[in-house]
Design an enzyme around this catalytic site. Structure first.
Site, short mmCIF file in Angstrom:
data_model
loop_
_atom_site.label_atom_id
_atom_site.label_comp_id
_atom_site.label_asym_id
_atom_site.label_seq_id
_atom_site.Cartn_x
_atom_site.Cartn_y
_atom_site.Cartn_z
N GLU A 34 0.86 -1.20 0.00
CA GLU A 34 0.00 0.00 0.00
C GLU A 34 0.89 1.23 0.00
OE1 GLU A 34 -3.28 1.00 -0.33
OE2 GLU A 34 -2.30 2.95 -0.18
N ARG A 108 -16.95 4.47 5.16
CA ARG A 108 -15.79 3.77 4.57
C ARG A 108 -14.69 3.55 5.58
NH1 ARG A 108 -15.44 4.17 -1.32
NH2 ARG A 108 -17.49 4.86 -1.89
N TYR A 220 -27.95 8.60 3.04
CA TYR A 220 -28.24 7.44 3.90
C TYR A 220 -27.46 7.55 5.20
CZ TYR A 220 -24.09 5.71 1.33
OH TYR A 220 -22.87 5.59 0.73
N ASP A 299 -11.56 -1.44 -9.05
CA ASP A 299 -11.55 -0.26 -9.91
C ASP A 299 -10.43 -0.28 -10.95
OD1 ASP A 299 -13.75 0.76 -8.65
OD2 ASP A 299 -12.81 2.65 -8.02
C1 FAD Z 1 -19.49 8.83 -5.14
C2 FAD Z 1 -19.18 7.39 -5.08
C3 FAD Z 1 -20.02 6.60 -4.35
C4 FAD Z 1 -19.81 5.22 -4.32
N1 FAD Z 1 -20.69 4.48 -3.64
C5 FAD Z 1 -20.56 3.14 -3.68
C6 FAD Z 1 -21.52 2.32 -3.03
O1 FAD Z 1 -22.47 2.81 -2.42
N2 FAD Z 1 -21.37 0.96 -3.10
C7 FAD Z 1 -20.32 0.40 -3.76
O2 FAD Z 1 -20.24 -0.85 -3.81
N3 FAD Z 1 -19.37 1.17 -4.37
C8 FAD Z 1 -19.45 2.52 -4.36
N4 FAD Z 1 -18.53 3.27 -4.99
C9 FAD Z 1 -17.38 2.66 -5.68
C10 FAD Z 1 -16.27 2.21 -4.73
O3 FAD Z 1 -15.89 3.25 -3.88
C11 FAD Z 1 -15.04 1.75 -5.50
O4 FAD Z 1 -15.44 0.98 -6.59
C12 FAD Z 1 -14.14 0.91 -4.60
O5 FAD Z 1 -13.71 1.65 -3.47
C13 FAD Z 1 -12.91 0.44 -5.36
O6 FAD Z 1 -12.08 -0.31 -4.52
P1 FAD Z 1 -10.63 -0.73 -4.99
O7 FAD Z 1 -10.05 -1.51 -3.86
O8 FAD Z 1 -10.68 -1.34 -6.34
O9 FAD Z 1 -9.82 0.64 -5.19
P2 FAD Z 1 -9.45 1.78 -4.14
O10 FAD Z 1 -10.39 1.83 -3.03
O11 FAD Z 1 -9.21 3.02 -4.96
O12 FAD Z 1 -8.05 1.30 -3.52
C14 FAD Z 1 -6.84 1.33 -4.24
C15 FAD Z 1 -5.68 1.36 -3.23
O13 FAD Z 1 -4.46 1.18 -3.96
C16 FAD Z 1 -3.47 2.06 -3.44
N5 FAD Z 1 -2.46 2.25 -4.49
C17 FAD Z 1 -2.56 2.99 -5.63
N6 FAD Z 1 -1.45 2.88 -6.36
C18 FAD Z 1 -0.61 2.03 -5.69
C19 FAD Z 1 0.69 1.50 -5.95
N7 FAD Z 1 1.37 1.82 -7.07
N8 FAD Z 1 1.26 0.66 -5.04
C20 FAD Z 1 0.58 0.33 -3.90
N9 FAD Z 1 -0.65 0.81 -3.60
C21 FAD Z 1 -1.25 1.64 -4.49
C22 FAD Z 1 -4.26 3.30 -3.09
O14 FAD Z 1 -3.57 4.10 -2.15
C23 FAD Z 1 -5.54 2.69 -2.50
O15 FAD Z 1 -5.42 2.43 -1.12
C24 FAD Z 1 -18.69 4.65 -5.02
C25 FAD Z 1 -17.82 5.45 -5.72
C26 FAD Z 1 -18.07 6.79 -5.78
C27 FAD Z 1 -17.13 7.63 -6.60
#
Ligand code: FAD
Length: 400
Positions: A34, A108, A220, A299
């Site tokens: 991370e 979150r 919510y 994502d």
């Molecule tokens: C307004 C909004 C509302 C939302 N509401 C919902 C909801 O109600 N329900 C739902 O299911 N989803 C919701 N989402 C979507 C959800 O927040 C994301 O899809 C989810 O958090 C993605 O998780 P992730 O682990 O893929 O990425 P992230 O949470 O972005 O985590 C990525 C991690 O990787 C780390 N990182 C980046 N680059 C590197 C690197 N080179 N080396 C090491 N670490 C690195 C970052 O620091 C971060 O900690 C919402 C999104 C938005 C924008």
């Protein structure tokens, strides 16, 4: 460190932490990289529908989350055009998918803290904070994963690498540099307010979606219902990456200034004093998710518009399927691992693409105006809340 059974996960977000728990539960050793020094909350609230909460419950997170998450009992669809509620979707025990898993709405920070606490207690997971994924090379013994921790560069052998490093993924850039996130033309504003700031009649244990002309608002309860999470989505051209730019509330208030916006919605907007805004980007669903022993998750693979509230849910589902496919690999050899990751991508892509399309369509429906909005409201009323929630069964009923 030996490559055998060690999987590297880049990114300790919701997807990466869930993947590390799911992989460890299947007998793998996991190293999570991370780049942030500390894990902090990004965004305020998140909805976890039963398809996602079911995975978290199976990973043992129920007791850590139950005290902080709120069990949402309904989703209310409110229309600015019709000046009130047009349908109420029940999320209780008798609802498809909600019979065996809760519909949680949670801060979150609470979700992140619960996942992190579970990860820290697991002997087979090592969380390296302040450690950034930098590069990866494939060879006969597996992968060499290169990391940077401040000035220090380090490399380790790994059986596989999972890119759970979010929408601006370095792992995806390494594999498929041509695949770039696209700006949607929409800006999300988020904030929280103390539940006591609102008159009692506006407080709800459910999710409220206010559909307005060219904009919508979602509210919510979170943090044991002590706070209310608000997200407003409006069109715009400001398109910088990042999640936490300070926003000027006056800008949002003027975007939603029309007297047609009911007083309850305007009161919520006025009550927030710290607005953050972020531009909404998506990763096109045409891209690849795997190459050899490297796979993308969450994502980094499929960032979507948030209008189906499933971005985190899909990352959590990805984690469960990925761990199952890797555990079913016939051996720890490179071809077996690559085949397992391809199976993971094949299984996940059609479902995720359908959710991405649903989210986009929801956004268009929410933002209708004039006669089209009135026609929408009539149609929603005619279908009714119970049948609307039944239409979500393909999302909520999913099992790993
Ligand atoms: C307004 C909004 C509302 C939302 N509401 C919902 C909801 O109600 N329900 C739902 O299911 N989803 C919701 N989402 C979507 C959800 O927040 C994301 O899809 C989810 O958090 C993605 O998780 P992730 O682990 O893929 O990425 P992230 O949470 O972005 O985590 C990525 C991690 O990787 C780390 N990182 C980046 N680059 C590197 C690197 N080179 N080396 C090491 N670490 C690195 C970052 O620091 C971060 O900690 C919402 C999104 C938005 C924008």
């Amino acid at each position: 460190m030996a490559a055998s059974r060690t999987i590297f996960v880049a990114g300790a977000g919701i997807g990466g932490l869930t993947a590390s728990l799911a992989l460890a539960a299947r007998g793998f050793r996991v190293v999570v990289l991370e780049k942030a020094e500390r894990l902090e909350e990004i965004g305020a609230g998140v909805q976890l529908s039963p398809n996602a909460s079911r995975v978290l419950v199976a990973l043992g997170l129920q007791s850590r989350l139950a005290a902080r998450a709120v069990n949402a009992d309904t989703i209310s669809l409110m229309s600015v055009q019709s000046n009130g509620e047009v349908a109420r979707l029940p999320l209780g025990q008798s609802t498809a998918g909600c019979d065996s898993a809760p519909y949680w709405v949670v801060h979150r920070a609470d979700l992140q803290a619960a996942l992190q606490a579970e990860v820290k207690e697991h002997h087979d997971i090592e969380l390296r904070l302040g450690c950034q994924f930098e590069d990866v090379a494939a060879h006969a013994k597996g992968l060499t994963v290169v990391q940077r921790n401040g000035m220090r560069r380090q490399q380790d052998l790994a059986l596989a690498l999972i890119g759970a490093d979010g929408i601006w993924s370095a792992v995806r850039h390494h594999l498929f540099p041509e695949l770039q996130p696209q700006f949607s033309g929409l800006i999300a504003w988020r904030g929280t307010l103390d539940a006591t700031q609102l008159p009692r009649e506006y407080a709800s244990r459910g999710v409220q979606v206010w559909m307005g002309p060219n904009a919508h608002l979602v509210a919510y309860p979170i943090s044991g219902a002590r706070q209310i999470n608000i997200v407003a989505v409006v069109p715009g051209t400001w398109n910088r990456p990042g999640w936490s730019a300070v926003g000027d509330g006056n800008e949002l208030r003027s975007a939603l200034a029309s007297p047609k916006w009911p007083s309850a919605a305007r009161m919520m907007i006025t009550a927030v004093d710290d607005w953050r805004r972020f531009a909404l980007f998506t990763v096109p669903d045409s891209g690849e998710w795997t190459q050899g022993a490297i796979a993308l998750l969450g994502d980094s693979a499929h960032a979507m518009l948030p209008f189906a509230a499933q971005g985190a849910g899909m990352a959590i589902e990805d984690a469960a399927v990925l761990a199952r496919c890797l555990a079913e690999a016939q051996s720890d050899g490179g071809p077996a691992i690559s085949a397992a990751l391809e199976r993971y991508a094949r299984e996940r892509r059609p479902r995720v693409a359908r959710v991405q399309r649903t989210a986009k369509r929801n956004g268009m429906i929410y933002h209708l105006s004039g006669p089209a909005a009135l026609a929408r409201d009539v149609a929603i009323k005619a279908i009714g809340g119970s049948r609307l929630v039944a239409r979500q069964a393909w999302i909520y009923n999913w099992r790993p």
